[in-house]
Design a protein around this motif. Sequence first.
Motif, PDB file in Angstrom:
ATOM      1  N   ALA A 153     -58.810 -21.887  -9.807  1.00 23.09           N
ATOM      2  CA  ALA A 153     -57.571 -21.424  -9.173  1.00 23.09           C
ATOM      3  C   ALA A 153     -56.353 -22.087  -9.806  1.00 23.09           C
ATOM      4  O   ALA A 153     -55.307 -21.449  -9.983  1.00 23.09           O
ATOM      5  N   ILE A 154     -56.471 -23.382 -10.162  1.00 21.50           N
ATOM      6  CA  ILE A 154     -55.358 -24.065 -10.840  1.00 21.50           C
ATOM      7  C   ILE A 154     -55.086 -23.412 -12.188  1.00 21.50           C
ATOM      8  O   ILE A 154     -53.935 -23.154 -12.561  1.00 21.50           O
ATOM      9  N   ALA A 155     -56.149 -23.137 -12.950  1.00 23.36           N
ATOM     10  CA  ALA A 155     -55.987 -22.522 -14.267  1.00 23.36           C
ATOM     11  C   ALA A 155     -55.303 -21.166 -14.161  1.00 23.36           C
ATOM     12  O   ALA A 155     -54.442 -20.818 -14.979  1.00 23.36           O
ATOM     13  N   ASP A 156     -55.664 -20.389 -13.134  1.00 21.06           N
ATOM     14  CA  ASP A 156     -55.056 -19.063 -12.960  1.00 21.06           C
ATOM     15  C   ASP A 156     -53.595 -19.157 -12.538  1.00 21.06           C
ATOM     16  O   ASP A 156     -52.808 -18.246 -12.828  1.00 21.06           O
ATOM     17  N   ALA A 157     -53.227 -20.256 -11.841  1.00 20.87           N
ATOM     18  CA  ALA A 157     -51.863 -20.381 -11.314  1.00 20.87           C
ATOM     19  C   ALA A 157     -50.897 -21.047 -12.281  1.00 20.87           C
ATOM     20  O   ALA A 157     -49.686 -21.006 -12.054  1.00 20.87           O
ATOM     21  N   LEU A 158     -51.408 -21.663 -13.360  1.00 17.34           N
ATOM     22  CA  LEU A 158     -50.523 -22.323 -14.316  1.00 17.34           C
ATOM     23  C   LEU A 158     -49.676 -21.296 -15.054  1.00 17.34           C
ATOM     24  O   LEU A 158     -50.080 -20.141 -15.209  1.00 17.34           O
ATOM     25  N   PRO A 159     -48.496 -21.710 -15.535  1.00 20.28           N
ATOM     26  CA  PRO A 159     -47.645 -20.777 -16.281  1.00 20.28           C
ATOM     27  C   PRO A 159     -48.372 -20.228 -17.499  1.00 20.28           C
ATOM     28  O   PRO A 159     -49.137 -20.937 -18.162  1.00 20.28           O
ATOM     29  N   THR A 160     -48.164 -18.947 -17.784  1.00 20.18           N
ATOM     30  CA  THR A 160     -48.829 -18.320 -18.918  1.00 20.18           C
ATOM     31  C   THR A 160     -48.229 -18.829 -20.228  1.00 20.18           C
ATOM     32  O   THR A 160     -47.051 -19.178 -20.300  1.00 20.18           O
ATOM     33  N   LEU A 161     -49.075 -18.876 -21.244  1.00 19.26           N
ATOM     34  CA  LEU A 161     -48.618 -19.312 -22.560  1.00 19.26           C
ATOM     35  C   LEU A 161     -47.850 -18.184 -23.244  1.00 19.26           C
ATOM     36  O   LEU A 161     -48.107 -17.002 -23.028  1.00 19.26           O
ATOM     37  N   ASP A 162     -46.916 -18.557 -24.100  1.00 16.17           N
ATOM     38  CA  ASP A 162     -45.942 -17.591 -24.607  1.00 16.17           C
ATOM     39  C   ASP A 162     -46.457 -16.708 -25.739  1.00 16.17           C
ATOM     40  O   ASP A 162     -46.246 -15.503 -25.729  1.00 16.17           O
ATOM     41  N   ARG A 163     -47.142 -17.300 -26.739  1.00 11.51           N
ATOM     42  CA  ARG A 163     -47.470 -16.526 -27.938  1.00 11.51           C
ATOM     43  C   ARG A 163     -48.926 -16.657 -28.333  1.00 11.51           C
ATOM     44  O   ARG A 163     -49.552 -17.708 -28.149  1.00 11.51           O
ATOM     45  N   GLU A 164     -49.433 -15.570 -28.888  1.00 11.85           N
ATOM     46  CA  GLU A 164     -50.783 -15.562 -29.450  1.00 11.85           C
ATOM     47  C   GLU A 164     -50.649 -15.698 -30.964  1.00 11.85           C
ATOM     48  O   GLU A 164     -49.894 -14.948 -31.601  1.00 11.85           O
ATOM     49  N   VAL A 165     -51.341 -16.662 -31.567  1.00  7.95           N
ATOM     50  CA  VAL A 165     -51.209 -16.937 -32.996  1.00  7.95           C
ATOM     51  C   VAL A 165     -52.586 -16.927 -33.653  1.00  7.95           C
ATOM     52  O   VAL A 165     -53.608 -17.173 -33.009  1.00  7.95           O
ATOM     53  N   ARG A 166     -52.579 -16.625 -34.945  1.00  7.23           N
ATOM     54  CA  ARG A 166     -53.787 -16.715 -35.780  1.00  7.23           C
ATOM     55  C   ARG A 166     -53.366 -17.440 -37.055  1.00  7.23           C
ATOM     56  O   ARG A 166     -52.587 -16.896 -37.858  1.00  7.23           O
ATOM     57  N   VAL A 167     -53.828 -18.677 -37.224  1.00  8.19           N
ATOM     58  CA  VAL A 167     -53.358 -19.535 -38.314  1.00  8.19           C
ATOM     59  C   VAL A 167     -54.542 -20.210 -38.995  1.00  8.19           C
ATOM     60  O   VAL A 167     -55.641 -20.303 -38.436  1.00  8.19           O
ATOM     61  N   ALA A 207     -55.418 -18.552 -31.075  1.00 10.66           N
ATOM     62  CA  ALA A 207     -55.107 -19.248 -29.825  1.00 10.66           C
ATOM     63  C   ALA A 207     -53.825 -18.712 -29.211  1.00 10.66           C
ATOM     64  O   ALA A 207     -53.047 -18.003 -29.868  1.00 10.66           O
ATOM     65  N   ARG A 208     -53.634 -19.055 -27.954  1.00 12.77           N
ATOM     66  CA  ARG A 208     -52.367 -18.816 -27.254  1.00 12.77           C
ATOM     67  C   ARG A 208     -51.708 -20.173 -27.047  1.00 12.77           C
ATOM     68  O   ARG A 208     -52.323 -21.093 -26.493  1.00 12.77           O
ATOM     69  N   VAL A 209     -50.440 -20.293 -27.473  1.00 13.00           N
ATOM     70  CA  VAL A 209     -49.760 -21.591 -27.463  1.00 13.00           C
ATOM     71  C   VAL A 209     -48.335 -21.411 -26.959  1.00 13.00           C
ATOM     72  O   VAL A 209     -47.800 -20.291 -26.948  1.00 13.00           O
ATOM     73  N   PRO A 210     -47.673 -22.523 -26.537  1.00 14.70           N
ATOM     74  CA  PRO A 210     -46.257 -22.450 -26.158  1.00 14.70           C
ATOM     75  C   PRO A 210     -45.381 -22.074 -27.354  1.00 14.70           C
ATOM     76  O   PRO A 210     -45.746 -22.288 -28.518  1.00 14.70           O
ATOM     77  N   GLU A 211     -44.210 -21.542 -27.067  1.00 13.09           N
ATOM     78  CA  GLU A 211     -43.305 -21.085 -28.107  1.00 13.09           C
ATOM     79  C   GLU A 211     -42.885 -22.220 -29.036  1.00 13.09           C
ATOM     80  O   GLU A 211     -42.753 -22.040 -30.256  1.00 13.09           O
ATOM     81  N   VAL A 212     -42.656 -23.422 -28.472  1.00 14.05           N
ATOM     82  CA  VAL A 212     -42.236 -24.556 -29.304  1.00 14.05           C
ATOM     83  C   VAL A 212     -43.296 -24.880 -30.351  1.00 14.05           C
ATOM     84  O   VAL A 212     -42.993 -25.118 -31.530  1.00 14.05           O
ATOM     85  N   LEU A 213     -44.558 -24.899 -29.952  1.00 11.32           N
ATOM     86  CA  LEU A 213     -45.634 -25.178 -30.898  1.00 11.32           C
ATOM     87  C   LEU A 213     -45.830 -24.010 -31.860  1.00 11.32           C
ATOM     88  O   LEU A 213     -46.126 -24.206 -33.049  1.00 11.32           O
ATOM     89  N   ALA A 214     -45.670 -22.786 -31.366  1.00  5.86           N
ATOM     90  CA  ALA A 214     -45.874 -21.613 -32.220  1.00  5.86           C
ATOM     91  C   ALA A 214     -44.901 -21.612 -33.401  1.00  5.86           C
ATOM     92  O   ALA A 214     -45.255 -21.186 -34.507  1.00  5.86           O
ATOM     93  N   SER A 215     -43.682 -22.085 -33.180  1.00 12.81           N
ATOM     94  CA  SER A 215     -42.699 -22.110 -34.264  1.00 12.81           C
ATOM     95  C   SER A 215     -43.141 -23.045 -35.388  1.00 12.81           C
ATOM     96  O   SER A 215     -42.806 -22.824 -36.558  1.00 12.81           O
ATOM     97  N   GLN A 216     -43.882 -24.109 -35.062  1.00  8.85           N
ATOM     98  CA  GLN A 216     -44.384 -25.016 -36.098  1.00  8.85           C
ATOM     99  C   GLN A 216     -45.612 -24.446 -36.791  1.00  8.85           C
ATOM    100  O   GLN A 216     -45.877 -24.747 -37.960  1.00  8.85           O
ATOM    101  N   LEU A 217     -46.364 -23.603 -36.087  1.00  7.94           N
ATOM    102  CA  LEU A 217     -47.566 -23.013 -36.670  1.00  7.94           C
ATOM    103  C   LEU A 217     -47.247 -21.825 -37.565  1.00  7.94           C
ATOM    104  O   LEU A 217     -48.113 -21.371 -38.326  1.00  7.94           O
ATOM    105  N   ASP A 218     -46.024 -21.291 -37.488  1.00 12.07           N
ATOM    106  CA  ASP A 218     -45.649 -20.137 -38.297  1.00 12.07           C
ATOM    107  C   ASP A 218     -45.731 -20.434 -39.794  1.00 12.07           C
ATOM    108  O   ASP A 218     -45.806 -19.506 -40.619  1.00 12.07           O
TER     109      ASP A 218
END
Length: 469
Positions: free
Chosen positions: A404-418, A451-462
């Motif tokens: 239930a905690i996992a379902d209630a946490l804020p959703t991650l922003d971006r899906e990346v393939r790196v 993976a699905r990651v926050p936007e801040v991390l996704a910008s570094q993975l680009d």
Amino acid sequence: MDMTTAFNDDLPEQGQLELEDRRALRRVAGLSTELTDVTEVEYRSLRLERVVLVGVWTSGTQLDADNSLLELKQLAETAGALVLEGLTQRRNKPDPATYIGRGKAAELRDIAQATGADTVICDGELAPGQLRQLEDLTKVKVIDRTALILDIFAQHARSREGKTQVELAQLTYLLPRLRGWGDALSRQAGGRAGGGNGGVGLRGPGETKIETDRRRINSRMAKLRRQLNQMSTAREVKRDRRRVRQVPAVAIAGYTNAGKSSLLNRLTKAGVLVEDALFATLDPTVRQARTPDGRAFTLSDTVGFVRHLPHQLVDAFRSTLDEVAEADLILHVVDGSHPDPEQQLAAVREVFAEIGAQDVPELVVINKIDAADPFTLKRLITKDPQATEVSARTGRGMDRLVTAIADALPTLDREVRVVLPYHRGDLVSRVHQEGRVLTEEHTGDGTLMHARVPEVLASQLDNYPAPVA
């Protein structure tokens, strides 16, 4: 088994050590050095021994009044008192002079004399004048609910921040209740020399010691506020680091003795103190946990709430309560075995509104289901179908709670393939900690991650995109 591991398993946890230390010192009834002048109550330590409880019932049912007095009894016992009698009175509003009226005060004096009580505890916050007149009528020490809670907090505070917060709350409560009586104040008499209190060498501006006390208290309060501001800055820096890394924050909040610390221990093996007492733990504890798919989040245990939580405590513990107001999710723990859990839910939500946390997503967790009445559980689930039933003692329902905690946490922003080079293990670690890994494969060029990651991390993975298949 490794001998070092076996040895560490046998070591007591920090919470066990604190509990043993707390139980090593108990107040002994009958060994009292109380002053004979009860008007000097503010200038001695608050020591409760044999007490009589009294409450004014202004609204609700008789059952509500009985539950309120039962909670006051638990507070008094937590502070180390022996409760002898409990009285309630039905009134439209408390008496402005004596809280319970002169007739009831005379009856209370007789009960105190018959039982040998040395303290009366009132179920409410009394004005300074009410305290003074009720003490004059009953001839014993009188304290109110607020002073009782402050005394418990003073006993249980462990950290430097907690002790500072409690001292500030106590001084805030004490300041308007200073009295200009007694030899301890070195009263100077003004007026003519022939007056009853005047004489040569005693003429002067009147009472000055109480003004000195007020000035010293105000100076001390100003110093405590400066210290708390510095501590809150350090807490804010840690909170900012979690925000930058976008690690979701989950705050465990609820009524005192609902089992919040037990729940934290069950979820994270934090080892914090657990005791069947009100306000057993005051200092916030933050631990990291993970969802079933590996996403990291923080769990913070906060101070327990109670009906009519003294506003002095809310103000003093503001930096600690900010953990609740700034969380991404609140686990609202309620004691399923309590006679009136709905009242607990309502009281906690009042505090949420006072600290600005009413808009934070809330997940109700009904604890102690192993000792709860099935009809009470059914009633709670009917009112809140999203609530989760658990037992922190037995572990029942914990898997459902984590889901239930996992379902209630804020959703991650971006899906990346790196494809992350092997020398960028730091990014691989951050994807595991802050994101949700869908697939992972080790190739000749590096670690292929979906993976699905926050936007801040996704910008570094680009900078490390995976080749298009």
